[in-house]
Design an enzyme around this catalytic site. Structure first.
Site, PDB file in Angstrom:
ATOM      1  N   ASP A 280      19.722   0.232  10.364  1.00 44.22           N
ATOM      2  CA  ASP A 280      18.298   0.269  10.018  1.00 44.22           C
ATOM      3  C   ASP A 280      17.413   0.146  11.262  1.00 44.22           C
ATOM      4  OD1 ASP A 280      16.101   0.403   8.428  1.00 44.22           O
ATOM      5  OD2 ASP A 280      16.321  -1.566   7.512  1.00 44.22           O
TER       6      ASP A 280
ATOM      7  N   LEU B 230      41.456   4.222  13.416  1.00 43.72           N
ATOM      8  CA  LEU B 230      40.319   3.652  12.684  1.00 43.72           C
ATOM      9  C   LEU B 230      39.992   4.450  11.413  1.00 43.72           C
ATOM     10  CD1 LEU B 230      37.753   1.718  12.739  1.00 43.72           C
ATOM     11  CD2 LEU B 230      36.580   3.632  13.861  1.00 43.72           C
TER      12      LEU B 230
ATOM     13  N   HIS C 146      16.366   8.900  15.005  1.00 44.28           N
ATOM     14  CA  HIS C 146      17.670   9.117  14.380  1.00 44.28           C
ATOM     15  C   HIS C 146      18.689   9.646  15.388  1.00 44.28           C
ATOM     16  CE1 HIS C 146      16.210   8.026  10.505  1.00 44.28           C
ATOM     17  NE2 HIS C 146      15.408   9.062  10.364  1.00 44.28           N
TER      18      HIS C 146
HETATM   19  C1  FPP Z   1      17.545   3.775   8.768  1.00 43.96           C
HETATM   20  O1  FPP Z   1      16.458   3.759   9.672  1.00 43.96           O
HETATM   21  C2  FPP Z   1      18.467   4.850   9.100  1.00 43.96           C
HETATM   22  C3  FPP Z   1      18.680   5.945   8.335  1.00 43.96           C
HETATM   23  C4  FPP Z   1      17.999   6.173   7.046  1.00 43.96           C
HETATM   24  C5  FPP Z   1      19.603   7.007   8.758  1.00 43.96           C
HETATM   25  C6  FPP Z   1      20.764   6.567   9.599  1.00 43.96           C
HETATM   26  C7  FPP Z   1      21.291   7.782  10.213  1.00 43.96           C
HETATM   27  C8  FPP Z   1      21.753   7.922  11.480  1.00 43.96           C
HETATM   28  C9  FPP Z   1      21.909   6.796  12.427  1.00 43.96           C
HETATM   29  C10 FPP Z   1      22.103   9.263  11.991  1.00 43.96           C
HETATM   30  C11 FPP Z   1      22.975  10.149  11.150  1.00 43.96           C
HETATM   31  C12 FPP Z   1      24.342   9.645  10.969  1.00 43.96           C
HETATM   32  C13 FPP Z   1      25.479  10.268  11.328  1.00 43.96           C
HETATM   33  C14 FPP Z   1      26.785   9.748  10.865  1.00 43.96           C
HETATM   34  C15 FPP Z   1      25.508  11.452  12.204  1.00 43.96           C
HETATM   35  P1  FPP Z   1      14.989   3.998   9.113  1.00 43.96           P
HETATM   36  O2  FPP Z   1      14.629   5.421   9.399  1.00 43.96           O
HETATM   37  O3  FPP Z   1      14.926   3.589   7.681  1.00 43.96           O
HETATM   38  O4  FPP Z   1      14.206   3.024  10.028  1.00 43.96           O
HETATM   39  P2  FPP Z   1      12.799   2.315   9.698  1.00 43.96           P
HETATM   40  O5  FPP Z   1      13.086   1.344   8.598  1.00 43.96           O
HETATM   41  O6  FPP Z   1      12.457   1.665  10.981  1.00 43.96           O
HETATM   42  O7  FPP Z   1      11.841   3.413   9.323  1.00 43.96           O
END
Ligand code: FPP
Length: 237
Positions: free
Chosen positions: A15, A126, A32
């Site tokens: 997050d 893993l 991201h």
């Molecule tokens: C939460 O941060 C994160 C996500 C909704 C997406 C997580 C995805 C990745 C790290 C990249 C894609 C994954 C792979 C496996 C290639 P948020 O956007 O909700 O953060 P915020 O709460 O600060 O807005």
């Protein structure tokens, strides 16, 4: 690092990508992208120190509600990840499993996910589980439906529906329960992630935003786990 009290199964809610982007005056897509860099290092480290299973929450069933631009950016990153990084993951004997409804994904992404699972399915390193188009309640409803269908066909009786029978219809079939759940960015919620599998998990909530979650932060979370007194509902004498 002390590997004597390592968790077998680590789950991570990555997050804070959006806040990281905002803090750095960048578009959310770049947050991201930076998040993928962080996860690359955590996967490598988990493999190196001998974590058995690592489950990452990449895209929830609720994430479709984000703006079309952000959804498109995430879909693009997923496709890129599962095409460009698959060689290295395979070389490192990583076994990939997708948790979630692949059929609800755009066709290109769906194909890439199936291919990655197929290619790495016999790898003995893993166990890397990536939750995509995943929601834990939907996973539980799906398992109940599968068991009900078996019962209607006369293959099982109601008394055969045990905790184990239910666990065997989840996407995580055969994996150990989650030992350690990490959610970055200071939020303290499960957000519909692995509800059943986290029944006895230890929770660690580092305040760092996911793109800044480095090996030092990971080691700190693992050390916190090592210092917990786990009783699983029992009592230590
Ligand atoms: C939460 O941060 C994160 C996500 C909704 C997406 C997580 C995805 C990745 C790290 C990249 C894609 C994954 C792979 C496996 C290639 P948020 O956007 O909700 O953060 P915020 O709460 O600060 O807005």
């Amino acid at each position: 690092m002390n590997t004597s009290a390592l968790p077998r199964h680590v789950a991570i809610i990555m997050d804070g990508n959006g806040r990281w982007a905002k803090k750095n005056a960048l578009r959310v897509a770049l947050g991201h992208r930076k998040g993928v860099e962080a996860l690359r290092a955590i996967i490598r480290e988990s493999s190196d120190i001998g974590i058995e299973a690592l489950s990452l929450y990449a895209f929830s069933t609720e994430n479709w509600r984000r703006s079309p631009e952000e959804v498109e950016a995430l879909m693009g990153l997923l496709l890129e990840y599962f095409t460009k990084e698959i060689d290295e993951l395979d070389e490192n004997r990583v076994c990939i499993r997708i948790l979630g409804d692949k059929d609800g994904m755009p066709e290109k992404q769906r194909q890439a996910l199936i291919k990655a699972e197929e290619r790495t399915k016999n790898n003995t390193g893993l166990k890397l589980n990536i939750a995509i188009n995943y929601g834990s309640r939907a996973e539980l409803a799906r398992a109940a439906r599968i068991l009900a269908e078996k019962a209607v066909r006369g293959e099982i009786r109601p008394e055969d529906i045990t905790e184990q029978a239910l666990a065997d219809e989840l996407y995580t079939k055969g994996l150990p329960d989650v030992d350690l759940l990490i959610r970055t960015s200071g939020e303290m919620r499960l957000s519909n992630f692995l509800l059943y599998q986290c029944a006895y998990a230890e929770f660690v909530f580092p305040t760092v935003l996911w793109p800044d979650f480095d090996l030092a932060a990971y080691h700190e979370a693992l050390a916190a786990f090592g210092s917990r007194d786990r009783r699983f509902g029992g009592r230590k004498t």
